[in-house]
Write a protein that holds these residues in place. Structure first.
Motif, PDB file in Angstrom:
ATOM      1  N   ARG A  82      -4.401  15.241   6.917  1.00 18.68           N
ATOM      2  CA  ARG A  82      -5.092  13.946   6.862  1.00 18.68           C
ATOM      3  C   ARG A  82      -5.116  13.411   8.286  1.00 18.68           C
ATOM      4  O   ARG A  82      -4.302  12.588   8.676  1.00 18.68           O
ATOM      5  CB  ARG A  82      -4.370  13.012   5.901  1.00 18.68           C
ATOM      6  N   ARG A  83      -6.048  13.923   9.098  1.00 20.18           N
ATOM      7  CA  ARG A  83      -5.955  13.778  10.541  1.00 20.18           C
ATOM      8  C   ARG A  83      -6.217  12.371  11.027  1.00 20.18           C
ATOM      9  O   ARG A  83      -5.801  11.994  12.107  1.00 20.18           O
ATOM     10  CB  ARG A  83      -6.933  14.754  11.211  1.00 20.18           C
ATOM     11  N   GLY A  84      -6.958  11.619  10.290  1.00 23.69           N
ATOM     12  CA  GLY A  84      -7.355  10.319  10.782  1.00 23.69           C
ATOM     13  C   GLY A  84      -6.238   9.297  10.775  1.00 23.69           C
ATOM     14  O   GLY A  84      -5.384   9.288   9.889  1.00 23.69           O
ATOM     15  N   VAL A  85      -6.250   8.420  11.773  1.00 26.12           N
ATOM     16  CA  VAL A  85      -5.272   7.341  11.803  1.00 26.12           C
ATOM     17  C   VAL A  85      -5.439   6.437  10.584  1.00 26.12           C
ATOM     18  O   VAL A  85      -4.456   5.923  10.042  1.00 26.12           O
ATOM     19  CB  VAL A  85      -5.399   6.528  13.105  1.00 26.12           C
ATOM     20  N   GLY A  86      -6.682   6.230  10.155  1.00 25.47           N
ATOM     21  CA  GLY A  86      -6.915   5.388   8.987  1.00 25.47           C
ATOM     22  C   GLY A  86      -6.302   5.973   7.735  1.00 25.47           C
ATOM     23  O   GLY A  86      -5.691   5.257   6.932  1.00 25.47           O
ATOM     24  N   ALA A  87      -6.459   7.286   7.543  1.00 26.21           N
ATOM     25  CA  ALA A  87      -5.905   7.930   6.358  1.00 26.21           C
ATOM     26  C   ALA A  87      -4.389   7.839   6.340  1.00 26.21           C
ATOM     27  O   ALA A  87      -3.763   7.584   5.303  1.00 26.21           O
ATOM     28  CB  ALA A  87      -6.344   9.396   6.301  1.00 26.21           C
ATOM     29  N   ALA A  88      -3.769   8.055   7.499  1.00 27.55           N
ATOM     30  CA  ALA A  88      -2.310   8.002   7.586  1.00 27.55           C
ATOM     31  C   ALA A  88      -1.800   6.591   7.307  1.00 27.55           C
ATOM     32  O   ALA A  88      -0.839   6.393   6.546  1.00 27.55           O
ATOM     33  CB  ALA A  88      -1.848   8.474   8.960  1.00 27.55           C
ATOM     34  N   LEU A  89      -2.439   5.608   7.931  1.00 31.56           N
ATOM     35  CA  LEU A  89      -1.979   4.233   7.730  1.00 31.56           C
ATOM     36  C   LEU A  89      -2.259   3.760   6.312  1.00 31.56           C
ATOM     37  O   LEU A  89      -1.438   3.072   5.700  1.00 31.56           O
ATOM     38  CB  LEU A  89      -2.647   3.311   8.748  1.00 31.56           C
ATOM     39  N   ALA A  90      -3.416   4.118   5.759  1.00 32.39           N
ATOM     40  CA  ALA A  90      -3.748   3.701   4.391  1.00 32.39           C
ATOM     41  C   ALA A  90      -2.736   4.258   3.402  1.00 32.39           C
ATOM     42  O   ALA A  90      -2.337   3.567   2.453  1.00 32.39           O
ATOM     43  CB  ALA A  90      -5.149   4.166   4.022  1.00 32.39           C
ATOM     44  N   ALA A  91      -2.300   5.499   3.613  1.00 28.01           N
ATOM     45  CA  ALA A  91      -1.277   6.076   2.745  1.00 28.01           C
ATOM     46  C   ALA A  91       0.017   5.270   2.827  1.00 28.01           C
ATOM     47  O   ALA A  91       0.697   5.046   1.818  1.00 28.01           O
ATOM     48  CB  ALA A  91      -1.022   7.535   3.126  1.00 28.01           C
ATOM     49  N   ALA A  92       0.360   4.819   4.031  1.00 29.01           N
ATOM     50  CA  ALA A  92       1.564   4.006   4.195  1.00 29.01           C
ATOM     51  C   ALA A  92       1.421   2.661   3.493  1.00 29.01           C
ATOM     52  O   ALA A  92       2.364   2.174   2.854  1.00 29.01           O
ATOM     53  CB  ALA A  92       1.858   3.804   5.682  1.00 29.01           C
ATOM     54  N   LEU A  93       0.238   2.052   3.577  1.00 29.76           N
ATOM     55  CA  LEU A  93       0.015   0.769   2.904  1.00 29.76           C
ATOM     56  C   LEU A  93       0.137   0.924   1.390  1.00 29.76           C
ATOM     57  O   LEU A  93       0.751   0.082   0.713  1.00 29.76           O
ATOM     58  CB  LEU A  93      -1.361   0.213   3.261  1.00 29.76           C
ATOM     59  N   GLU A  94      -0.450   1.979   0.845  1.00 29.78           N
ATOM     60  CA  GLU A  94      -0.368   2.208  -0.593  1.00 29.78           C
ATOM     61  C   GLU A  94       1.071   2.455  -1.027  1.00 29.78           C
ATOM     62  O   GLU A  94       1.508   1.994  -2.094  1.00 29.78           O
ATOM     63  CB  GLU A  94      -1.262   3.384  -0.973  1.00 29.78           C
ATOM     64  N   PHE A  95       1.818   3.153  -0.187  1.00 29.93           N
ATOM     65  CA  PHE A  95       3.225   3.416  -0.493  1.00 29.93           C
ATOM     66  C   PHE A  95       4.032   2.118  -0.540  1.00 29.93           C
ATOM     67  O   PHE A  95       4.783   1.878  -1.496  1.00 29.93           O
ATOM     68  CB  PHE A  95       3.811   4.357   0.556  1.00 29.93           C
ATOM     69  N   VAL A  96       3.882   1.267   0.477  1.00 27.72           N
ATOM     70  CA  VAL A  96       4.696   0.050   0.508  1.00 27.72           C
ATOM     71  C   VAL A  96       4.296  -0.909  -0.610  1.00 27.72           C
ATOM     72  O   VAL A  96       5.146  -1.642  -1.135  1.00 27.72           O
ATOM     73  CB  VAL A  96       4.649  -0.649   1.888  1.00 27.72           C
ATOM     74  N   ALA A  97       3.014  -0.913  -0.994  1.00 30.21           N
ATOM     75  CA  ALA A  97       2.597  -1.772  -2.105  1.00 30.21           C
ATOM     76  C   ALA A  97       3.250  -1.332  -3.402  1.00 30.21           C
ATOM     77  O   ALA A  97       3.736  -2.161  -4.192  1.00 30.21           O
ATOM     78  CB  ALA A  97       1.075  -1.753  -2.250  1.00 30.21           C
ATOM     79  N   ALA A  98       3.283  -0.006  -3.638  1.00 30.11           N
ATOM     80  CA  ALA A  98       3.931   0.513  -4.846  1.00 30.11           C
ATOM     81  C   ALA A  98       5.425   0.245  -4.823  1.00 30.11           C
ATOM     82  O   ALA A  98       6.015  -0.142  -5.838  1.00 30.11           O
ATOM     83  CB  ALA A  98       3.648   2.008  -4.975  1.00 30.11           C
ATOM     84  N   ARG A  99       6.045   0.439  -3.659  1.00 36.49           N
ATOM     85  CA  ARG A  99       7.479   0.178  -3.549  1.00 36.49           C
ATOM     86  C   ARG A  99       7.798  -1.303  -3.730  1.00 36.49           C
ATOM     87  O   ARG A  99       8.818  -1.653  -4.347  1.00 36.49           O
ATOM     88  CB  ARG A  99       7.988   0.652  -2.186  1.00 36.49           C
ATOM     89  N   HIS A 100       6.937  -2.167  -3.217  1.00 37.03           N
ATOM     90  CA  HIS A 100       7.193  -3.600  -3.383  1.00 37.03           C
ATOM     91  C   HIS A 100       7.168  -3.970  -4.857  1.00 37.03           C
ATOM     92  O   HIS A 100       7.987  -4.784  -5.317  1.00 37.03           O
ATOM     93  CB  HIS A 100       6.164  -4.420  -2.616  1.00 37.03           C
ATOM     94  N   ALA A 101       6.247  -3.389  -5.598  1.00 35.69           N
ATOM     95  CA  ALA A 101       6.182  -3.669  -7.037  1.00 35.69           C
ATOM     96  C   ALA A 101       7.448  -3.198  -7.745  1.00 35.69           C
ATOM     97  O   ALA A 101       7.886  -3.806  -8.727  1.00 35.69           O
ATOM     98  CB  ALA A 101       4.959  -2.978  -7.646  1.00 35.69           C
ATOM     99  N   ASP A 102       8.066  -2.141  -7.225  1.00 35.71           N
ATOM    100  CA  ASP A 102       9.270  -1.589  -7.863  1.00 35.71           C
ATOM    101  C   ASP A 102      10.545  -2.339  -7.480  1.00 35.71           C
ATOM    102  O   ASP A 102      11.383  -2.629  -8.337  1.00 35.71           O
ATOM    103  CB  ASP A 102       9.445  -0.106  -7.485  1.00 35.71           C
ATOM    104  N   ASP A 103      10.702  -2.628  -6.176  1.00 35.93           N
ATOM    105  CA  ASP A 103      12.009  -3.149  -5.742  1.00 35.93           C
ATOM    106  C   ASP A 103      11.945  -4.222  -4.662  1.00 35.93           C
ATOM    107  O   ASP A 103      12.926  -4.480  -3.981  1.00 35.93           O
ATOM    108  CB  ASP A 103      12.904  -1.997  -5.266  1.00 35.93           C
ATOM    109  N   GLY A 104      10.784  -4.866  -4.488  1.00 35.45           N
ATOM    110  CA  GLY A 104      10.706  -5.937  -3.511  1.00 35.45           C
ATOM    111  C   GLY A 104      10.718  -5.468  -2.068  1.00 35.45           C
ATOM    112  O   GLY A 104      11.235  -6.149  -1.184  1.00 35.45           O
ATOM    113  N   PHE A 105      10.126  -4.310  -1.802  1.00 34.90           N
ATOM    114  CA  PHE A 105      10.108  -3.721  -0.459  1.00 34.90           C
ATOM    115  C   PHE A 105       9.612  -4.718   0.589  1.00 34.90           C
ATOM    116  O   PHE A 105      10.201  -4.857   1.663  1.00 34.90           O
ATOM    117  CB  PHE A 105       9.207  -2.479  -0.474  1.00 34.90           C
ATOM    118  N   GLY A 106       8.513  -5.416   0.286  1.00 36.62           N
ATOM    119  CA  GLY A 106       7.950  -6.357   1.245  1.00 36.62           C
ATOM    120  C   GLY A 106       8.883  -7.521   1.526  1.00 36.62           C
ATOM    121  O   GLY A 106       9.046  -7.945   2.675  1.00 36.62           O
TER     122      GLY A 106
END
Length: 202
Positions: A82-106
């Motif tokens: 996933r060579r693009g900077v956008g793809a890499a960062l978007a994956a990180a955003l989706e990860f933190v959103a899911a984690r926040h829903a689980d355990d208050g990551f944000g």
């Protein structure tokens, strides 16, 4: 006394950290004592202190885990094509959103950033992790970014690192549909094929 396996120690440590996250999200760092963590974990004081000798040590461990997970995700996004900077960062955003829903990551992230103002060890760890993430994103951007925009990859990486804290703030304080489109917007702004210069239309 039977020998304790590394897996068992890791599980106990993770259990304590999960209990600490619940306490910190509910009551904040300064209103939470080590005894609160002991009660939340359902363990003896001696067992908890075997893994963490202070509340600051727990806070630092949680911050390190959070940051390491995000940096690892960005790096793996790059390494798996996933060579693009956008793809890499978007994956990180989706990860933190899911984690926040689980355990208050944000919420934990906001508390950690505030705590770093008074905790030099924590501030140093945050700087180190941001530096690692910046290098990973700069490598992802590569020479194609300079060709397209005239920006150095390092400068673009620093801009992208401004996106993640802002997103965490919004995930923590806002709710609803407004946030769902942000990862796709990031992919669109910084597309996958960053190494290919734009075609000439002249």
């Amino acid at each position: 006394m039977p020998k304790v396996s590394p897996e068992y120690r890791d599980e106990r440590r993770a259990h304590i950290m999960a209990a600490a996250r619940r306490c910190f999200v509910r009551d904040g760092f300064h209103e939470t004592s080590m005894q609160d963590l002991v009660r939340e974990a359902g363990m003896s004081s001696g067992a908890v202190y075997r893994y963490f000798d202070s509340k600051d040590a727990v806070i630092l461990a949680i911050a390190e885990e959070n940051l390491d997970e995000v940096v690892t995700l960005v790096r793996e996004s790059v390494e798996h094509g996933r060579r693009g900077v956008g793809a890499a960062l978007a994956a990180a955003l989706e990860f933190v959103a899911a984690r926040h829903a689980d355990d208050g990551f944000g919420a934990i992230a906001l508390l950690v950033w505030s705590e770093a103002l008074r905790n030099p060890a924590l501030a140093a760890r945050l700087r180190q992790s941001f530096d690692v993430a910046g290098r990973t994103l700069a490598e992802t951007a590569g020479a194609g970014t300079a060709t397209r925009t005239g920006l150095a990859p390092e400068d673009l990486a620093n801009v992208l690192l401004c996106v993640l804290p802002g997103y965490l703030l919004q995930v923590t304080l806002r709710e609803g549909e407004a946030l769902k489109g942000i990862p796709d917007a990031v992919r669109t702004l910084w597309p996958i094929d960053t190494d290919t210069p734009p075609s000439s239309t002249s």
